[in-house]
Design an enzyme around this catalytic site. Structure first.
Site, PDB file in Angstrom:
ATOM      1  N   LYS A 131       0.691  -1.143  -0.027  1.00 14.91           N
ATOM      2  CA  LYS A 131       0.007   0.020   0.064  1.00 14.91           C
ATOM      3  C   LYS A 131       0.712   1.302   0.054  1.00 14.91           C
ATOM      4  CE  LYS A 131      -4.433  -1.871   1.493  1.00 14.91           C
ATOM      5  NZ  LYS A 131      -4.466  -2.620   2.666  1.00 14.91           N
ATOM      6  N   LYS A 234      -4.515 -12.187  -8.031  1.00 13.21           N
ATOM      7  CA  LYS A 234      -5.740 -11.851  -6.797  1.00 13.21           C
ATOM      8  C   LYS A 234      -6.808 -11.150  -7.337  1.00 13.21           C
ATOM      9  CE  LYS A 234      -6.165 -10.110  -2.460  1.00 13.21           C
ATOM     10  NZ  LYS A 234      -5.957  -9.215  -1.777  1.00 13.21           N
ATOM     11  N   LYS A 237     -10.371  -5.392  -4.721  1.00 15.12           N
ATOM     12  CA  LYS A 237     -10.976  -4.087  -5.480  1.00 15.12           C
ATOM     13  C   LYS A 237     -10.243  -3.178  -6.035  1.00 15.12           C
ATOM     14  CE  LYS A 237     -14.220  -4.672  -1.621  1.00 15.12           C
ATOM     15  NZ  LYS A 237     -14.136  -4.643  -0.109  1.00 15.12           N
TER      16      LYS A 237
HETATM   17  P1  TYM Z   1     -10.518  -7.538   3.370  1.00 13.13           P
HETATM   18  O1  TYM Z   1     -11.558  -6.631   3.488  1.00 13.13           O
HETATM   19  O2  TYM Z   1      -9.549  -7.149   2.362  1.00 13.13           O
HETATM   20  O3  TYM Z   1     -11.088  -8.823   2.614  1.00 13.13           O
HETATM   21  C1  TYM Z   1     -12.077  -9.510   3.246  1.00 13.13           C
HETATM   22  C2  TYM Z   1     -11.740 -10.989   3.347  1.00 13.13           C
HETATM   23  O4  TYM Z   1     -11.796 -11.365   1.833  1.00 13.13           O
HETATM   24  C3  TYM Z   1     -10.813 -12.131   1.721  1.00 13.13           C
HETATM   25  N1  TYM Z   1     -10.402 -11.900   0.300  1.00 13.13           N
HETATM   26  C4  TYM Z   1      -9.920 -12.916  -0.482  1.00 13.13           C
HETATM   27  N2  TYM Z   1      -9.891 -14.380  -0.334  1.00 13.13           N
HETATM   28  C5  TYM Z   1      -9.392 -15.262  -1.225  1.00 13.13           C
HETATM   29  N3  TYM Z   1      -8.987 -14.506  -2.385  1.00 13.13           N
HETATM   30  C6  TYM Z   1      -9.181 -13.219  -2.484  1.00 13.13           C
HETATM   31  N4  TYM Z   1      -8.812 -12.659  -4.178  1.00 13.13           N
HETATM   32  C7  TYM Z   1      -9.629 -12.400  -1.586  1.00 13.13           C
HETATM   33  N5  TYM Z   1      -9.824 -11.026  -1.531  1.00 13.13           N
HETATM   34  C8  TYM Z   1     -10.050 -10.795  -0.381  1.00 13.13           C
HETATM   35  C9  TYM Z   1      -9.491 -11.796   2.587  1.00 13.13           C
HETATM   36  O5  TYM Z   1      -8.651 -12.665   3.063  1.00 13.13           O
HETATM   37  C10 TYM Z   1     -10.494 -11.477   4.005  1.00 13.13           C
HETATM   38  O6  TYM Z   1     -10.610 -12.772   4.773  1.00 13.13           O
HETATM   39  N6  TYM Z   1      -7.678  -6.985   7.285  1.00 13.13           N
HETATM   40  C11 TYM Z   1      -8.850  -7.575   6.625  1.00 13.13           C
HETATM   41  C12 TYM Z   1     -10.051  -7.255   7.484  1.00 13.13           C
HETATM   42  C13 TYM Z   1     -10.178  -7.464   9.008  1.00 13.13           C
HETATM   43  C14 TYM Z   1     -10.159  -8.524   9.629  1.00 13.13           C
HETATM   44  C15 TYM Z   1     -10.030  -8.386  10.908  1.00 13.13           C
HETATM   45  C16 TYM Z   1     -10.170  -9.971   8.984  1.00 13.13           C
HETATM   46  C17 TYM Z   1      -9.924  -6.384   9.932  1.00 13.13           C
HETATM   47  N7  TYM Z   1      -9.840  -6.951  11.117  1.00 13.13           N
HETATM   48  C18 TYM Z   1     -10.018  -9.350  11.967  1.00 13.13           C
HETATM   49  C19 TYM Z   1     -10.225 -10.807  10.050  1.00 13.13           C
HETATM   50  C20 TYM Z   1     -10.108 -10.827  11.343  1.00 13.13           C
HETATM   51  C21 TYM Z   1      -8.833  -7.188   5.312  1.00 13.13           C
HETATM   52  O7  TYM Z   1      -8.512  -6.137   4.794  1.00 13.13           O
HETATM   53  O8  TYM Z   1      -9.937  -7.921   4.507  1.00 13.13           O
END
Ligand code: TYM
Length: 370
Positions: A131, A234, A237
């Site tokens: 990022k 991957k 968004k």
């Molecule tokens: P975020 O919002 O980027 O994504 C949410 C969830 O979707 C999964 N994900 C994917 N899995 C497989 N292939 C992909 N292309 C893909 N894109 C997204 C992510 O692995 C995630 O599980 N930091 C986290 C949010 C968060 C969180 C937490 C998660 C904040 N606090 C505590 C678990 C526990 C995030 O940015 O996910």
């Protein structure tokens, strides 16, 4: 000090009891709508877990702030994701569903835990480097990032402190519930590893056995990485290569038909190129095994027509997304229902979070004058 530690050891771990259901925590950032990566990496696991575990699923709006969203868009996105959770089948009577910022205990514990988190380890986190690199317009390695951040006056707001301490906040989301399992996609595993490290460090610094070490949950399989439609690794968004649960039929078909492929196999049984393998990976998620086998065989004997494969893929994705999409459209404007769900969720989440925060304050010596 010794006397205090003895006392502190008596603070129990609420998830440790034999009969207690294991605690599950996970969240998704409110940065737009949910895509197939979110669905297969996270949400589909939430759905399967909500019957058997004590689940707490949230919308990570504080994490979304790290990229400085437009306030109205952030607010709309929180509502969208809540509607998408519910439309996909999360049941507020089974799982606790809440908005991260509705639980102020998280913000306080984030401050406390940050006292045990090193700037260096945060700067080495892959997601931070990624990022920061994007924000600074860099293509180089970590050293270059460091130099840019420290040396360049104008870069300081672009790479904000919230972005750096993102893993602390995520660790708090998890530890404040004393979670056992954290269902996430592969891209979040490094954050989960940091969470375990912070938990161990906290325990050892204060001589307590307070936090456990939560792990990912994949029903015995590997963590999922859903690929994008642009041939890249991957779906994400910010990559602009997503299929959204909310995409209408026409949009979705168009996206899939435009997915990157190649000129076709040049010899029998060759290994597919990355973009083609990505389509197979998507197909493995949404299609029947016999369909995948059919196209794998067609690839191996060079009779494959990517157009046919994409048509089938779009069809099978629509079978998953169409019913969810219809329910999203139904639920998302029902403000009264959405408000009720998160109010109830926040109450439950706060009850658990305030217990942990009380203990953590006590352990760290924030005890008030009694
Ligand atoms: P975020 O919002 O980027 O994504 C949410 C969830 O979707 C999964 N994900 C994917 N899995 C497989 N292939 C992909 N292309 C893909 N894109 C997204 C992510 O692995 C995630 O599980 N930091 C986290 C949010 C968060 C969180 C937490 C998660 C904040 N606090 C505590 C678990 C526990 C995030 O940015 O996910």
């Amino acid at each position: 000090m010794a006397e205090i530690i003895t006392d502190l050891k008596e603070i129990s771990n609420p998830s440790a009891g034999d009969d207690a259901k294991k605690i599950v925590v996970s969240g998704i950032r409110s940065t737009g709508n949910l895509h197939l990566g979110n669905y297969y990496g996270a949400l589909s696991k939430f759905l399967r877990m909500q019957d058997d575990f004590d689940c707490r699923f949230f919308i990570a709006d504080l994490h979304a702030l790290t990229t400085n969203p437009d306030p109205n868009q952030l607010h709309a996105s929180v509502k969208n994701i809540l509607a998408e959770y519910l439309a996909a089948g999360l049941d507020p009577d089974k799982a606790t569903l809440y908005v991260q910022s509705d639980v102020p205990e998280i913000a306080e514990m984030y401050l406390l835990l940050n006292m045990h988190v090193g700037i260096g380890e945060l700067m080495r986190t892959a997601s931070f480097k990624d990022k920061a690199r994007k924000a600074l317009g860099l293509t180089g390695d970590g050293e270059e990032i460091e130099k840019e951040i420290i040396g360049n006056q104008s870069s300081q707001a672009r790479v904000n402190a919230g972005l750096l301490t993102y893993p602390t906040l995520m660790a708090v989301d998890i530890l404040i519930h004393k979670a056992d399992f954290v269902p996430v996609g592969k891209d979040q595993e490094q954050h989960l590893e940091l969470t375990r490290r912070f938990a161990r460090r906290f325990n050892s610094f204060y001589g307590v056995d307070y936090f456990g070490e939560p792990v990912n949950f994949n029903f015995g399989g590997e963590a999922v990485k859903v690929p994008g439609l642009d041939g890249s690794g991957k779906m994400g968004k910010s990559e602009g290569n997503c299929i959204y649960l909310l995409d209408d039929e026409k949009t979705l078909r168009k996206k899939v038909m435009r997915a990157v492929t190649d000129e076709g196999p040049k010899e029998p049984n060759q290994k597919p190129s990355q973009p083609v393998e990505n389509l197979f990976t998507l197909m493995e998620l949404v299609s029947e095994p016999s369909t995948v086998e059919h196209f794998r065989n067609a690839y191996a004997d060079m009779s494959i027509r990517y157009g046919d494969m994409k048509k089938q893929l779009a069809e099978d994705i629509l079978k998953v997304t169409t019913p969810i999409r219809e329910r999203i459209l139904d639920i998302r404007d029902n403000d009264e229902y959405l408000a009720k769900v998160v109010k109830q969720g926040a109450e439950r989440a706060r009850a658990a979070a305030s217990e942990t925060l009380r203990d953590v304050r006590e352990i760290m010596g924030i005890r008030g004058i009694r």
